[in-house]
Design a protein around this motif. Structure first.
Motif, PDB file in Angstrom:
ATOM      1  N   HIS A  27       0.914  -1.128  -0.039  1.00  0.00           N
ATOM      2  CA  HIS A  27       0.054  -0.047   0.027  1.00  0.00           C
ATOM      3  C   HIS A  27       0.904   1.205   0.162  1.00  0.00           C
ATOM      4  O   HIS A  27       1.728   1.178   0.690  1.00  0.00           O
ATOM      5  CB  HIS A  27      -0.861  -0.089   1.208  1.00  0.00           C
ATOM      6  N   THR A  28       0.484   2.084  -0.961  1.00  0.00           N
ATOM      7  CA  THR A  28       1.191   3.525  -0.449  1.00  0.00           C
ATOM      8  C   THR A  28       0.085   4.475  -0.414  1.00  0.00           C
ATOM      9  O   THR A  28      -1.023   4.547  -0.987  1.00  0.00           O
ATOM     10  CB  THR A  28       2.114   3.941  -1.908  1.00  0.00           C
ATOM     11  N   ASN A  49      -0.527   7.371  -0.717  1.00  0.00           N
ATOM     12  CA  ASN A  49      -0.983   8.467  -1.704  1.00  0.00           C
ATOM     13  C   ASN A  49      -2.017   8.103  -2.891  1.00  0.00           C
ATOM     14  O   ASN A  49      -2.713   8.645  -3.307  1.00  0.00           O
ATOM     15  CB  ASN A  49       0.139   8.895  -2.689  1.00  0.00           C
ATOM     16  N   GLY A  50      -2.374   6.546  -2.565  1.00  0.00           N
ATOM     17  CA  GLY A  50      -3.821   6.149  -3.271  1.00  0.00           C
ATOM     18  C   GLY A  50      -3.387   5.094  -4.033  1.00  0.00           C
ATOM     19  O   GLY A  50      -3.934   4.831  -5.084  1.00  0.00           O
ATOM     20  N   MET A  51      -2.802   3.883  -3.706  1.00  0.00           N
ATOM     21  CA  MET A  51      -2.591   2.852  -4.560  1.00  0.00           C
ATOM     22  C   MET A  51      -2.425   1.484  -3.664  1.00  0.00           C
ATOM     23  O   MET A  51      -1.604   1.398  -2.701  1.00  0.00           O
ATOM     24  CB  MET A  51      -1.120   2.885  -5.464  1.00  0.00           C
ATOM     25  N   LEU A  52      -2.995   0.111  -4.195  1.00  0.00           N
ATOM     26  CA  LEU A  52      -2.609  -0.890  -3.599  1.00  0.00           C
ATOM     27  C   LEU A  52      -1.991  -1.710  -4.728  1.00  0.00           C
ATOM     28  O   LEU A  52      -2.532  -1.842  -5.685  1.00  0.00           O
ATOM     29  CB  LEU A  52      -4.004  -1.817  -3.037  1.00  0.00           C
ATOM     30  N   GLY A  53      -0.977  -2.700  -4.584  1.00  0.00           N
ATOM     31  CA  GLY A  53      -0.476  -3.463  -5.442  1.00  0.00           C
ATOM     32  C   GLY A  53       0.496  -2.639  -6.114  1.00  0.00           C
ATOM     33  O   GLY A  53       0.772  -2.677  -7.330  1.00  0.00           O
ATOM     34  N   MET A  54       1.459  -2.101  -5.427  1.00  0.00           N
ATOM     35  CA  MET A  54       2.408  -1.103  -5.869  1.00  0.00           C
ATOM     36  C   MET A  54       3.431  -2.262  -6.405  1.00  0.00           C
ATOM     37  O   MET A  54       3.819  -3.152  -5.382  1.00  0.00           O
ATOM     38  CB  MET A  54       2.906  -0.121  -4.785  1.00  0.00           C
ATOM     39  N   GLY A  55       4.380  -1.885  -7.451  1.00  0.00           N
ATOM     40  CA  GLY A  55       5.498  -2.554  -7.876  1.00  0.00           C
ATOM     41  C   GLY A  55       6.610  -1.900  -7.634  1.00  0.00           C
ATOM     42  O   GLY A  55       6.612  -0.982  -7.127  1.00  0.00           O
ATOM     43  N   SER A  87      -7.653   5.981   1.030  1.00  0.00           N
ATOM     44  CA  SER A  87      -6.337   5.391   1.470  1.00  0.00           C
ATOM     45  C   SER A  87      -6.117   5.643   3.229  1.00  0.00           C
ATOM     46  O   SER A  87      -5.737   4.562   3.509  1.00  0.00           O
ATOM     47  CB  SER A  87      -5.359   6.338   0.558  1.00  0.00           C
ATOM     48  N   PHE A  88      -6.504   6.655   3.655  1.00  0.00           N
ATOM     49  CA  PHE A  88      -6.230   6.824   4.996  1.00  0.00           C
ATOM     50  C   PHE A  88      -7.230   6.098   5.952  1.00  0.00           C
ATOM     51  O   PHE A  88      -7.037   5.660   6.848  1.00  0.00           O
ATOM     52  CB  PHE A  88      -5.954   8.283   5.267  1.00  0.00           C
ATOM     53  N   GLY A  97      -8.596   2.559   9.651  1.00  0.00           N
ATOM     54  CA  GLY A  97      -9.669   1.545   9.953  1.00  0.00           C
ATOM     55  C   GLY A  97      -9.033   0.167  10.476  1.00  0.00           C
ATOM     56  O   GLY A  97      -9.721  -0.663  10.234  1.00  0.00           O
ATOM     57  N   GLY A  98      -7.806   0.066  10.307  1.00  0.00           N
ATOM     58  CA  GLY A  98      -7.155  -1.320  10.910  1.00  0.00           C
ATOM     59  C   GLY A  98      -7.263  -2.120   9.731  1.00  0.00           C
ATOM     60  O   GLY A  98      -7.060  -3.480   9.879  1.00  0.00           O
ATOM     61  N   HIS A  99      -7.197  -1.857   8.443  1.00  0.00           N
ATOM     62  CA  HIS A  99      -7.188  -2.927   7.509  1.00  0.00           C
ATOM     63  C   HIS A  99      -5.657  -3.267   6.887  1.00  0.00           C
ATOM     64  O   HIS A  99      -5.712  -4.572   6.053  1.00  0.00           O
ATOM     65  CB  HIS A  99      -7.900  -2.561   6.285  1.00  0.00           C
ATOM     66  N   LEU A 100      -4.843  -2.603   7.269  1.00  0.00           N
ATOM     67  CA  LEU A 100      -3.596  -2.811   6.887  1.00  0.00           C
ATOM     68  C   LEU A 100      -3.174  -3.804   7.845  1.00  0.00           C
ATOM     69  O   LEU A 100      -3.100  -3.523   9.134  1.00  0.00           O
ATOM     70  CB  LEU A 100      -2.420  -1.595   6.630  1.00  0.00           C
ATOM     71  N   ASP A 101      -2.202  -4.700   7.454  1.00  0.00           N
ATOM     72  CA  ASP A 101      -1.653  -5.726   8.419  1.00  0.00           C
ATOM     73  C   ASP A 101      -0.598  -5.483   9.311  1.00  0.00           C
ATOM     74  O   ASP A 101      -0.193  -5.418  10.588  1.00  0.00           O
ATOM     75  CB  ASP A 101      -1.276  -6.899   7.817  1.00  0.00           C
TER      76      ASP A 101
END
Lengths: 223, 219
Positions: B53-54, B56-62, B96-97, B102-106
Motif C-alpha cells: 500500500h502506498t 498517496n492512493g494505491m494498492l499493489g505497488m510494484g 487510502s487513510f 480503519g485497521g485494514h492494513l496488517d
C-alpha cells in the motif's frame, strides 16, 4: 446544472477573489493542476488560504504563489521538503501562517466538509502536539481527537477526462485529493486533458459525479 | 515468534530488511515507510503474496520504475516513480487513510528517532528550535495498521540508546510499536514488556547494561 466549459485556464479561475480559501489538488506533481495554479498566479488574487498536501515545490505552481506572498495561510501536512525554499523563506520571515495537519486527518476533514459532517473523532494525532488545545475523548478505551471540516470557496483540481456533464475520471496516483476536494468547495474548477460527450464515459467508471463540478477546462496532455 | 538467537556481527541494513521481510505474514497488506523500510520490498518473495500500500492512493505497488516505465502520475509516497502490479487499484486520499486508520492494513514498517518501552513512537519532528515541522502521514501510519514495526539504528551518534524509558522527542503515536529491528538487536514490545528476540554483535548482558530500560531475554 451542467458545468461551465471555460476556453482557457485564465477564464476558469477568473472568479477566484482576494481572501478566498482554495483547495489545490495534487500530491507532489501528480495531480497538481499546474496550469490552473499558473492562471491563479496571473489573475492577481491575493490573501489566499491554500489547502494542499504540501506547500509548493521548486520554482513552479504553488511555490510561486507563496514566493509572491499571495498566500496568507497554508493548511497542509508536509510543507518542508528539499525544494520548498519559497515556503521556508516565507515561514521563517513570519509572512505565512501554517496549519499543520496529519495527512489522513487533512483528507478526512476535506471529505467531512463535502459530506456535511460537522466534525469527527480521529485517533490520529492523539497525545501529540498537533492535538494540543483540541477536544479529546476516550471511546471504548481508545483516545480520539475532535477534528473539524475544511470547506472552501474554490477547489482547483486535475482529472484525466471529463464529459460535458462534469463526470470525471482520473489517472493512476494523480487521483489523490481530487475526488474529495471536488466535493468540499462551493465552486470546483477542473482541468482535464479531454472533454467527451455525455454518454462516452462508462457510468460504472465515473469517480467524481458531475454534481460536484462547476467549471471544466481542457489543457493538453496528461503528464 | 522464533527462539532467542544471537550472531557475532551486527546486522547490515540489508540483513535487517531481510529479517523484516521474512517476518511479514503471507498475504499481508503492508505499508513500508520512507527510508530504510522501503528496502524491505527488495526481500519480499513472490510466494509471500504481500500487497504493498502506498498512502498517496494505491494498492499493489510494484518496484521502482526505470526507463520508459517512468510515469509522473504513478508515484509512491516518497514521490518516486513506481510501477503497478497485476491486480493493483487506485483510490483517493480519504479512502487510502480510511484503509489505514480503519485497521485494514496488517503491517506498517517505519523509521524512528526514538521508541519508548511502552511502544510510543517519535519519528516526525526533532523539536529543534527553528525546525519547520512536517508530519505527512506519519501519525496516521503509526496508529493505523494492526501492527507497527520500527527499523532504526539502536544508538545515536553519541552512543545513546534510542529505545528509551520515555520519549524526549515529540510524540508521533502512543503505544503503537510492537517490534523494533535494529543492527544490534530485535525487540518485541507487548504487555509483558520489552523482550529481546535476538542480539547481533553484542551479548544480551552487554545490551542490558547499555539500555536504560528493563529487558526480557527471549525464550
Amino acid at each position: 446544472m451542467a458545468p461551465r466549459i471555460a476556453t482557457s485556464a485564465a477564464e476558469a479561475v477568473s472568479g477566484i477573489h482576494d481572501g478566498s480559501t482554495v483547495l489545490i489538488g495534487g500530491f507532489g506533481n501528480a495531480g497538481q493542476p499546474m496550469e490552473l495554479i499558473d492562471a491563479l498566479m496571473d489573475c492577481g488574487a491575493t490573501d489566499l488560504t491554500v489547502v494542499n498536501n504540501n506547500a509548493g515545490q521548486a520554482d513552479a505552481g504553488l511555490a510561486l504563489l507563496i514566493k509572491e506572498r499571495r498566500v496568507k495561510k497554508v493548511i497542509c501536512s508536509f510543507p518542508r521538503q528539499s525544494d520548498s525554499w519559497h515556503f521556508d523563506e516565507a515561514y521563517r520571515a513570519g509572512e505565512i501562517e501554517l496549519e499543520l495537519v496529519p495527512q489522513g486527518n487533512l483528507a478526512e476533514r476535506i471529505r467531512a466538509a463535502g459530506a456535511g459532517i460537522g466534525g469527527f473523532f480521529t485517533p490520529t494525532g492523539y497525545g501529540t502536539m498537533l492535538a494540543e488545545g483540541k477536544e479529546t475523548r476516550v471511546i471504548d478505551g481508545k483516545g480520539y481527537v475532535l477534528e473539524t471540516p475544511i470547506s472552501a470557496d474554490f477547489a482547483i483540481i486535475k482529472a484525466q477526462r471529463a464529459d460535458t456533464l462534469g463526470n470525471l475520471v482520473y489517472r493512476k496516483t494523480a487521483r489523490n485529493f481530487g475526488p474529495i476536494m471536488a466535493t468540499a468547495a462551493k465552486k470546483s474548477i477542473v482541468q482535464v486533458s479531454e472533454i467527451v460527450a455525455a454518454g462516452e464515459l462508462d457510468p460504472e467508471n465515473v469517480i467524481t459525479p458531475g454534481i460536484f463540478v462547476d467549471t471544466l477546462v481542457t489543457i493538453g496532455g496528461t503528464k | 515468534m522464533s527462539e532467542y538467537t544471537s550472531t557475532d556481527a551486527a546486522l547490515s541494513r540489508d540483513e535487517m530488511a531481510k529479517l523484516v521481510a521474512a517476518d511479514i505474514p503471507a498475504g499481508a497488506f503492508v505499508n513500508l515507510g520512507i527510508g530504510q523500510p522501503t528496502n524491505v520490498s527488495n526481500f519480499l518473495t513472490t510466494e509471500q503474496g504481500v500487497t504493498l500500500h502506498t498512502e498517496n492512493g494505491m494498492l499493489g505497488m510494484g518496484p521502482v520504475a526505470t526507463g520508459e516505465d517512468i510515469d509522473g502520475e504513478l508515484i509512491n509516497a516518497g514521490k518516486i516513480p513506481v510501477t503497478e502490479l497485476p491486480g493493483a487499484s487506485y483510490f483517493h486520499h480519504a479512502d487510502s487513510f480510511a484503509m489505514m486508520r480503519g485497521g485494514h492494513l496488517d503491517v506498517c514498517v517505519l523509521g524512528a528517532f526514538q521508541v519508548s518501552q511502552e511502544g510510543d513512537l517519535a519519528n516526525w519532528h526533532t523539536g529543534a528550535p527553528g525546525a519547520i515541522p512536517a508530519v505527512g502521514g506519519a501519525m496516521d501510519l503509526a496508529i493505523g495498521a494492526k501492527q507497527t514495526w520500527v527499523m532504526m539504528g539502536l544508538f545515536t551518534k553519541a552512543g545513546e540508546s534510542k529505545l528509551v524509558e520515555e520519549l524526549s522527542y515529540p510524540v508521533t503515536g502512543l503505544g503503537c510499536v510492537s517490534r523494533i529491528y535494529t543492527e544490534s538487536a530485535i525487540f518485541v514490545i507487548d504487555q509483558s514488556g520489552v523482550t529481546v528476540r535476538s542480539t547481533h554483535g553484542i551479548t544480551f548482558e552487554e545490551l542490558a547494561e547499555r539500555l536504560p530500560i528493563e529487558l526480557i531475554r527471549g525464550a
